[in-house]
Design a protein around this motif. Structure first.
Motif: not given
Length: 150
Positions: A57, A70, A72, A74-76, A88, A90-91, A95, A139
């Motif tokens: 993070d 960040t 990581f 929970k992708d947020r 939120y 997405k990589i 991205s 990203s």
């Protein structure tokens, strides 16, 4: 929509507007054999600090006050302070950052043969440029290899 490009320039990763005006830059400095990363934006220097389990993070702070961090797992990305917001991400090959199901920004890489890649960014008018710089760092550089590239 706002359109940006980002590319490496010497030791910096520079974010430019559609008309090639510099918005900000991500820099690496080595002090006492330790790598320090920061974002230079609007005449301020924001410190990037790797935290959390396995340093997955990132915290972005200004004068010890955390602006974004960040999660990581929970992708947020969370904006701290009085106006807390949760984004939120997405990589992937393209991205994205979303908020409440709405896509706010997209980042993708264009390969140039024998040159450093150029990244294109499309963002909603409401998106903070500092958030774009942080997500660009996270990203594309932070975890080389999971940025959706080959």
């Amino acid at each position: 929509m706002k359109n940006y490009t980002a590319q490496y320039h010497k030791k910096h990763f520079v974010l430019n507007s559609e008309n090639q005006q510099e918005i900000g830059r991500i820099t690496d400095e080595t002090r006492s054999f330790i790598l320090h990363q920061c974002i230079e934006y609007q005449s301020q220097v924001y410190e990037i600090k790797n935290v959390g389990f396995m340093k997955n993070d990132v915290e972005l702070s200004l004068a010890k006050r955390i602006i974004y961090f960040t999660d990581f797992g929970k992708d947020r990305i969370i904006k701290s302070g009085q106006d807390v917001r949760i984004y939120y991400f997405k990589i992937r090959r393209i991205s994205t950052i979303t908020e409440k199901g709405k896509v706010l920004a997209k980042i993708w890489r264009v390969k140039k043969w024998f040159k450093d890649p150029i990244f294109h960014i499309e963002a909603d008018e409401s998106v903070d440029d500092l958030l774009i710089l942080l997500f660009l760092h996270y990203s594309t550089r932070e975890f080389n290899g999971i940025d959706g590239g080959d």
